[in-house]
Write an enzyme that holds these catalytic residues in place. Structure first.
Site, PDB file in Angstrom:
ATOM      1  N   ASP A   1       0.951   5.160   1.931  1.00  0.00           N
ATOM      2  CA  ASP A   1       0.374   5.720   3.155  1.00  0.00           C
ATOM      3  C   ASP A   1      -0.553   6.905   2.943  1.00  0.00           C
ATOM      4  O   ASP A   1      -1.413   7.162   3.790  1.00  0.00           O
ATOM      5  CB  ASP A   1       1.493   6.118   4.125  1.00  0.00           C
TER       6      ASP A   1
ATOM      7  N   ARG B   1       6.073  -9.736  16.460  1.00  0.00           N
ATOM      8  CA  ARG B   1       6.842  -8.608  15.896  1.00  0.00           C
ATOM      9  C   ARG B   1       6.223  -7.307  16.388  1.00  0.00           C
ATOM     10  O   ARG B   1       5.055  -7.025  16.129  1.00  0.00           O
ATOM     11  CB  ARG B   1       6.794  -8.661  14.365  1.00  0.00           C
TER      12      ARG B   1
ATOM     13  N   HIS C   1       0.848  -1.188   0.000  1.00  0.00           N
ATOM     14  CA  HIS C   1       0.000   0.000   0.000  1.00  0.00           C
ATOM     15  C   HIS C   1       0.886   1.240   0.000  1.00  0.00           C
ATOM     16  O   HIS C   1       2.109   1.161   0.124  1.00  0.00           O
ATOM     17  CB  HIS C   1      -0.898   0.009   1.248  1.00  0.00           C
TER      18      HIS C   1
ATOM     19  N   HIS D   1       4.823  -0.059  -0.088  1.00  0.00           N
ATOM     20  CA  HIS D   1       5.522  -0.967   0.821  1.00  0.00           C
ATOM     21  C   HIS D   1       4.538  -1.946   1.450  1.00  0.00           C
ATOM     22  O   HIS D   1       3.329  -1.716   1.449  1.00  0.00           O
ATOM     23  CB  HIS D   1       6.252  -0.191   1.919  1.00  0.00           C
TER      24      HIS D   1
END
Length: 758
Positions: free
Chosen positions: A604, A684, A602, A674
């Site tokens: 941002d 994570r 996508h 990204h």
């Protein structure tokens, strides 16, 4: 008077793809019938005169929606807010009701005159012209009666171009959002503001208003609803999301629904072309030298051109100027892939055959077809699977219309712009093919040129500045990351600081935070947890988390802001827009053979369309974001790498492996698509931050958290407000405002609400 002329299933068949002259002359009866059909439309008035009745009956009929709209605007400028709201809402509802009535009457009158039409090919066909007139008159009478019993005579008149523009740009909602604000109906105001902004994404005042509504008490995110949502685009976006997550079964379901909805939308538009009042083309008016047949042909060609333009209307998103090319074939391509990957080989074969109706010589599709022949066990079985009936009907009808239109271009001086790239050459008359080929070549060259255009970042950031923190090193720059305005910095946090924030996340992060409680918003194979600074401060005040950990979380945002403001040499102030402590955890026993992503590719601050390589800076994207950052906290997990791609969302240009204290910063625009690879083991955690150059969009929750600290007598690490005001005072030549898509000049002043800035 309103007429409609339809091709009956019993009319003479015409071979698709034959030369236009042959097609136009295929049936003498059919040709003259078409002329007579539209001749009657041309020679009759467009107004249906209502039959006599009581005054109450007239008042119950649909009134002109343009009159209701202008009445509402007058009430608005007279500050009669309740009256303005009522009239503006009624104008919107009346227009919708008028379209529904026309559609219903179209369907109700399909069978009218069928008996007379069937006599065209019988032994009584020697009087075919009279039977054609009989059929047309019965059809006209049915429509006249049907529409007249629901719509007032003045409501049947065509509206002006100005009114069409007002409603196409959703300007009634511009007035409504202020009207509801004045009436203190904030939820309705928020919905109206959002509905208008979707169609006008570069309208700065409305964007500011929406941000103000977000901060008002009683207004929630659920209130920002698009009241004119187009279902086929909702399905399109949902299908793309499932596809990006490799959820092929759901993707196939959504693509199939999207194709059906698109076909329905196109058909709905075509019906309105037929049933709406028709005017003669401007160059063939009643004072011209053309005879009856020429005038009838001109009107019929105008109707066919209107039908052909429907695909362009349906393929254009609200708020955009250009349509998505090959909209329906593109959907079929996606559906074909999704069906194949979900194991529905028979369905994939049918979809592939449907796609080949548009592009019968596509080499990849023909190779796939041969593969399906072999997969299904030979030609005998696979040849029994035919293209979808609705697609075949659409293509055949479209090609027949194109043949008639090109005949008009060649012989009747008609002007027609073909909306489709898939039109076969044999539909175009030989005398027009040279120009047609040249135009098509220009289009293909532009598409190819667009694919090869080098990315340019107009964010106003320039990587390569200093790093003003001791111990922080530049690990990867633009060259190492194969992109523009990208950086990886190490040493931003110590191991002890990482442990403190990890402990805070373990204690305080909540499932689905930021995604309305959905614990797995991106993939069913992982759970998502989040924590904002404001919630952390409130928990610390209740004694549920350590206050020093909360202050560290707050300070890290300022630390990252200082680093990136310096490295990217931001010419203006840089404000934190949002801070989110997030953790992604692999679920137990569901990781083997995973092909999806932890977070799909996508951008941002805009909506990425990989198939067109376009990125649209409009809601629901966070269009005010200018700079993005991820500060990693750990590396004891498998997967979870950040990766950058080209705009196709497939070509990976760089990868970054997380570790404690590693910061990745990049401009938020379309040069930096990204995603995150699947987390297949462990948890994570990272601190996600976004920054803006416009103070209006700074993180208000952050300031609220600081106010809570101040009330407790504690000091929050915060820059002097006067210094930030000074930094923010200078507006860069290219800031977030300049990123909004440019609107095409309309050539006239539309009615606008000057009070739309709250």
């Amino acid at each position: 008077m309103v007429f409609i002329c339809r091709h009956s299933s019993s009319s003479p068949a015409t071979a698709v793809g034959s030369a236009s002259r042959t097609m136009a002359l295929r049936s003498e009866h059919f040709t003259v019938y078409v002329a007579l059909c539209f001749l009657l439309v041309a020679l009759c008035t467009v107004t249906v005169r209502a039959s006599g009745g009581s005054g109450s009956k007239v008042l119950s009929l649909l009134q002109p929606y343009d009159f209701l709209y202008y009445s509402g605007v007058r009430a608005y400028y007279g500050e009669e807010w309740a009256k303005a709201a009522e009239l503006l809402e009624k104008s919107i509802q009346t227009k919708e009701a008028l379209l529904r009535t026309r559609r219903q009457c179209h369907d109700d009158c399909v069978a009218s005159g069928t008996k007379a039409f069937n006599k065209l090919d019988s032994e009584e066909g020697s009087m075919w012209d009279l039977w054609a007139l009989d059929w047309i008159q019965q059809k006209a009478e049915c429509l006249r009666f049907c529409i007249g019993r629901s719509v007032a005579p003045t409501g049947q008149l065509p509206v002006s171009n100005d009114i069409e523009y007002e409603f196409n740009t959703r300007n009634p909602y511009n007035f409504l959002q202020v009207t509801y604000y004045k009436l203190e109906k904030l939820k309705k105001a928020a919905s109206a503001a959002h509905t208008y902004f979707v169609a006008n994404p570069s309208h700065l005042e409305m964007r500011n208003n929406i941000e103000k509504y977000r901060r008002m008490e009683g207004v929630t995110e659920d209130d920002f609803q698009d009241r004119e949502t187009e279902k086929h685009w909702v399905l399109y976006d949902a299908a793309m999301q499932h596809e990006a997550s490799s959820d092929w079964l759901q993707a196939a379901e959504k693509w199939r629904a999207c194709v059906n909805e698109t076909l329905w939308r196109i058909d709905e538009c075509r019906v309105q072309c037929e049933v709406s009042p028709q005017l003669l083309p401007e160059d063939r008016g009643v004072d011209g030298v053309d005879g009856a047949f020429e005038k009838a042909a001109a009107l019929s060609l105008s109707l066919l051109s209107c039908r052909q333009s429907c695909v362009t209307q349906v393929a254009t998103r609200t708020g955009r100027i250009s349509a998505q090319e090959d909209f329906l074939p593109t959907q079929l391509e996606h559906l074909h892939i999704a069906q194949f990957k979900s194991g529905d080989v028979s369905g994939a074969l049918q979809t592939l055959r449907s796609f080949l109706l548009f592009y019968p010589n596509d080499r990849d599709s023909l190779d796939n077809l041969q593969l399906y022949y072999e997969t299904l066990g030979g030609d005998a079985e696979s040849h029994g699977i035919h293209p979808a009936q609705e697609i075949a009907k659409y293509v055949n009808q479209s090609l027949q219309e194109k043949s008639l239109l090109y005949f008009g271009v060649e012989n009747l001086n008609f002007t027609f712009t073909d909306p489709d790239l898939w039109t076969p050459e044999d539909v175009v008359p030989e005398s027009l093919r040279e120009n047609w080929r040249a135009e098509k070549q220009v289009i293909n060259e532009k598409i190819k040129e667009g694919d090869q255009t080098e990315e340019v970042d107009d964010s106003g950031f320039y990587a390569g500045g200093s790093v003003p923190q001791v111990g922080v090193t530049i690990t990867m720059d633009d060259d190492a990351l194969n992109g523009t305005n990208r950086v990886v910095l190490d040493g931003v946090m110590t191991e002890k600081e990482c442990d403190k924030i990890l402990q805070l996340a373990t204690v305080a992060a909540s499932l689905g935070d930021g995604y309305r409680g959905r614990r797995s918003p991106h993939t069913p194979h992982e759970t998502f947890e989040g924590l904002t600074i404001l919630r952390a401060v409130k928990l610390s005040q209740d004694g549920l988390v350590d206050q020093s950990d909360t202050r560290l979380l707050h300070e890290l945002g300022e630390r990252v802001r200082t680093l990136l403001h310096s490295y990217f040499r931001s010419p203006s102030g840089l404000f934190i827009s949002f801070t989110h402590l997030v953790c992604r955890s692999a679920t137990t026993g569901e990781q083997e053979g995973r092909m999806d992503l932890s977070h799909p590719v996508h951008v941002d601050n805009c909506l990425l369309e990989p198939e067109t390589k376009q990125c649209w800076r409009e809601p629901p994207a966070f269009i005010h974001r200018d700079l993005s950052a991820i500060l990693y906290l750990n590396d004891n997990f498998d997967g979870g790498e950040l990766f950058f791609t080209e705009r196709d969302a497939k070509t990976v240009t760089a990868r970054v492996k997380p570790s404690c204290g590693r910061l990745v910063g990049f401009s938020s625009g379309p040069v930096n698509p990204h995603g995150v690879t699947a987390v297949t083991r462990g948890r994570r955690c990272a601190l996600a931050l976004w920054f803006t150059k416009e103070k209006l969009y700074r993180d208000m929750e952050r300031e609220e958290a600081e106010a809570l600290w101040a009330a407790d007598g504690q000091s929050a690490l915060k820059k002097d407000e006067e210094e930030e005001e000074k930094e923010g005072g200078a507006t860069a030549g290219r800031n977030a405002r300049s990123h909004a898509p440019k609107e095409r000049s309309r050539g006239r002043n539309a009615v606008t609400g000057r009070k739309d800035e709250l």
